[in-house]
Design a protein around this motif. Structure first.
Motif, PDB file in Angstrom:
ATOM      1  N   CYS A 174       3.800   3.794  20.115  1.00  0.00           N
ATOM      2  CA  CYS A 174       4.711   2.679  19.412  1.00  0.00           C
ATOM      3  C   CYS A 174       5.337   1.981  20.827  1.00  0.00           C
ATOM      4  O   CYS A 174       5.822   2.853  21.408  1.00  0.00           O
ATOM      5  CB  CYS A 174       5.800   3.305  18.480  1.00  0.00           C
ATOM      6  SG  CYS A 174       7.352   2.322  18.471  1.00  0.00           S
TER       7      CYS A 174
ATOM      8  N   THR B 129       8.081   0.544  21.166  1.00  0.00           N
ATOM      9  CA  THR B 129       9.545   0.553  21.361  1.00  0.00           C
ATOM     10  C   THR B 129      10.145   1.782  22.070  1.00  0.00           C
ATOM     11  O   THR B 129      10.902   1.908  22.827  1.00  0.00           O
ATOM     12  CB  THR B 129      10.050   0.310  19.867  1.00  0.00           C
ATOM     13  OG1 THR B 129       9.579  -0.907  19.357  1.00  0.00           O
ATOM     14  CG2 THR B 129      11.637   0.165  20.040  1.00  0.00           C
ATOM     15  N   CYS B 130       9.248   2.921  21.547  1.00  0.00           N
ATOM     16  CA  CYS B 130      10.181   4.500  21.969  1.00  0.00           C
ATOM     17  C   CYS B 130       8.765   5.105  22.798  1.00  0.00           C
ATOM     18  O   CYS B 130       8.996   6.258  23.130  1.00  0.00           O
ATOM     19  CB  CYS B 130      10.154   5.031  20.613  1.00  0.00           C
ATOM     20  SG  CYS B 130       8.789   5.518  19.612  1.00  0.00           S
TER      21      CYS B 130
ATOM     22  N   CYS C 191      13.351   5.936  16.186  1.00  0.00           N
ATOM     23  CA  CYS C 191      13.054   4.924  16.578  1.00  0.00           C
ATOM     24  C   CYS C 191      12.852   3.792  14.979  1.00  0.00           C
ATOM     25  O   CYS C 191      12.223   4.392  14.219  1.00  0.00           O
ATOM     26  CB  CYS C 191      11.801   4.583  17.395  1.00  0.00           C
ATOM     27  SG  CYS C 191      10.935   3.273  17.471  1.00  0.00           S
ATOM     28  N   GLU C 192      13.435   2.754  15.243  1.00  0.00           N
ATOM     29  CA  GLU C 192      13.492   1.861  14.089  1.00  0.00           C
ATOM     30  C   GLU C 192      12.309   1.263  13.789  1.00  0.00           C
ATOM     31  O   GLU C 192      11.961   1.253  12.783  1.00  0.00           O
ATOM     32  CB  GLU C 192      14.800   1.076  14.135  1.00  0.00           C
ATOM     33  CG  GLU C 192      16.007   1.517  13.860  1.00  0.00           C
ATOM     34  CD  GLU C 192      17.353   0.612  14.096  1.00  0.00           C
ATOM     35  OE1 GLU C 192      16.984  -0.742  14.216  1.00  0.00           O
ATOM     36  OE2 GLU C 192      18.375   1.002  14.163  1.00  0.00           O
ATOM     37  N   GLU C 193      11.407   0.978  14.914  1.00  0.00           N
ATOM     38  CA  GLU C 193      10.239   0.354  14.845  1.00  0.00           C
ATOM     39  C   GLU C 193       9.192   1.337  14.111  1.00  0.00           C
ATOM     40  O   GLU C 193       8.648   0.678  13.082  1.00  0.00           O
ATOM     41  CB  GLU C 193       9.732   0.001  16.168  1.00  0.00           C
ATOM     42  CG  GLU C 193       8.495  -0.718  16.356  1.00  0.00           C
ATOM     43  CD  GLU C 193       8.447  -2.231  15.837  1.00  0.00           C
ATOM     44  OE1 GLU C 193       7.373  -2.768  15.705  1.00  0.00           O
ATOM     45  OE2 GLU C 193       9.710  -2.832  16.121  1.00  0.00           O
ATOM     46  N   CYS C 194       8.822   2.466  14.605  1.00  0.00           N
ATOM     47  CA  CYS C 194       8.025   3.159  13.854  1.00  0.00           C
ATOM     48  C   CYS C 194       8.547   4.309  12.916  1.00  0.00           C
ATOM     49  O   CYS C 194       7.611   4.907  12.322  1.00  0.00           O
ATOM     50  CB  CYS C 194       6.974   3.969  14.889  1.00  0.00           C
ATOM     51  SG  CYS C 194       8.144   4.977  16.013  1.00  0.00           S
ATOM     52  N   GLU C 195       9.993   4.192  12.698  1.00  0.00           N
ATOM     53  CA  GLU C 195      10.435   5.299  11.860  1.00  0.00           C
ATOM     54  C   GLU C 195      10.165   6.756  12.179  1.00  0.00           C
ATOM     55  O   GLU C 195      10.117   7.619  11.406  1.00  0.00           O
ATOM     56  CB  GLU C 195      10.106   4.885  10.326  1.00  0.00           C
ATOM     57  CG  GLU C 195      10.778   3.581   9.922  1.00  0.00           C
ATOM     58  CD  GLU C 195      10.428   3.115   8.880  1.00  0.00           C
ATOM     59  OE1 GLU C 195       9.317   3.808   8.072  1.00  0.00           O
ATOM     60  OE2 GLU C 195      11.071   2.273   8.038  1.00  0.00           O
TER      61      GLU C 195
ATOM     62  N   GLN D 187       1.857   2.660  16.701  1.00  0.00           N
ATOM     63  CA  GLN D 187       1.870   1.301  16.056  1.00  0.00           C
ATOM     64  C   GLN D 187       1.345   1.360  14.887  1.00  0.00           C
ATOM     65  O   GLN D 187       0.730   2.137  14.375  1.00  0.00           O
ATOM     66  CB  GLN D 187       0.805   0.475  17.046  1.00  0.00           C
ATOM     67  CG  GLN D 187       1.279   0.502  18.469  1.00  0.00           C
ATOM     68  CD  GLN D 187       0.191  -0.151  19.263  1.00  0.00           C
ATOM     69  OE1 GLN D 187      -0.837  -0.841  18.819  1.00  0.00           O
ATOM     70  NE2 GLN D 187       0.053   0.309  20.537  1.00  0.00           N
ATOM     71  N   ALA D 188       2.015   0.219  14.036  1.00  0.00           N
ATOM     72  CA  ALA D 188       1.734   0.044  12.698  1.00  0.00           C
ATOM     73  C   ALA D 188       0.252  -0.169  12.464  1.00  0.00           C
ATOM     74  O   ALA D 188      -0.433   0.242  11.717  1.00  0.00           O
ATOM     75  CB  ALA D 188       2.553  -1.069  12.349  1.00  0.00           C
TER      76      ALA D 188
END
Length: 316
Positions: free
Chosen positions: A113, A115-116, A136-140, A145-146
């Protein structure tokens, strides 16, 4: 109330490992023959010279695999899957099933991810106070990565696999679409040393000393050594896990290996084929071999402190 009993019969040694004139630390010119092809347990009060004898005279020899109590070096990015090499066959299996490259399935590589950076958490250093970590809010907290999480193996994505316990993953990689023999063999060893409840992606920094030692033991099990030296492998173990560990050691011996265990736990002593007891005391009062023989002989003789305690333990 759960007590190990003395073995009805001990295995016969296939040879001996001679130690002559051992003088490390408090040892007093010790001569001893360590039987090979059996489970040998080295006992004695703390400070009697057990580790000095084994680490000083046995560990450095060819074909000896030594598992000591030194800490595993690992950052919060390391986990049981990366430490044992388990992540490699898992990444390859995911890559093969989805026709993409393996690097995508590592949180420390291309699939991380952004972001983190694949840590799953964001660390905030507060200077004069302890740092704070937030998911991390992006990948929870999934670390990938999604787009990577859209690839599946056996109906699971890579973050779900890393969230599995060893026992669950052993079943998952053992059969069906996700069958991966290389991964299953490593998981099998982890379960054998009583780590079936650990999750594959749990950071190494959260493991206890005993868990780390058994993780190390599971990794060393794959090495091609003839003699294994273990330093108090029952540290921090529940009684039920001690039984699992003894089963693992038995399988090692039955496969033709020699196992030498330095141990205070009476269940391990009772299970031994041969005991070497050091003493009679600690420090200046120790450093001598005060008994060599089977656990049954030691219990019958009750000649040493270890003998008295072992006799009481097995109810003799």
């Amino acid at each position: 109330d759960d007590r190990a009993a003395l073995k009805p019969s001990a295995r016969k040694p296939t040879g001996v490992l001679p130690v002559r004139g051992a003088g490390t630390h408090n040892l007093r010119d010790v001569d001893v023959d360590i039987p090979l092809g059996v489970l040998v347990v080295v006992t004695g009060v703390a400070g009697s010279g057990k580790s000095s004898l084994i680490h000083g005279s046995v560990s450095g020899r060819d074909g000896v695999v030594s598992v000591d109590q030194t800490a595993i070096r690992g950052s919060r990015r390391s986990n049981p899957a990366t430490y044992t090499g388990l992540l490699d066959p898992i990444r390859k299996a995911f890559a093969k099933a989805n026709g993409v490259k393996p690097a995508l399935f590592s949180p420390n590589s291309e699939g991380a991810c952004p972001t983190c950076n694949g840590a799953g958490v964001i660390y905030t250093d507060l200077g004069m106070m302890a740092g704070v970590s937030t998911t991390c809010e992006e990948c929870e907290g999934r670390r990938f990565q999604a787009s990577v999480l859209e690839y599946h193996l056996g109906g699971r994505d890579i973050s779900e696999v890393l969230a599995m316990s060893v026992a669950e993953a052993e079943e998952f990689f053992g059969a069906g679409e996700a069958r991966t023999p290389a991964a299953h063999a490593i998981l099998d060893r982890l379960a054998d040393v009583g780590l079936g409840y650990l999750t594959l992606g749990q950071p190494l920094t959260t493991l206890s000393g005993g868990q780390r030692q058994r993780l190390k033991l599971a990794t060393h099990m794959a090495e091609k050594g003839g003699v294994y030296v273990l330093d108090e492998p029952t540290t921090g173990l529940h009684l039920a896990d001690v039984e699992l560990l003894l089963g693992r050691l038995d399988r090692l011996v039955d496969s033709g290996k020699s196992v030498i265990v330095i141990e205070h736990h009476q269940a391990v002593m009772a299970h031994a084929d041969w005991l070497i007891d050091l003493g009679p005391g600690a420090g200046h009062d120790g450093g001598r071999v005060v008994f060599e023989g089977t656990p049954a002989d030691l219990v019958a003789a009750r000649a040493t402190l270890t003998g008295e305690h072992l006799a009481a333990y097995v109810g003799a």
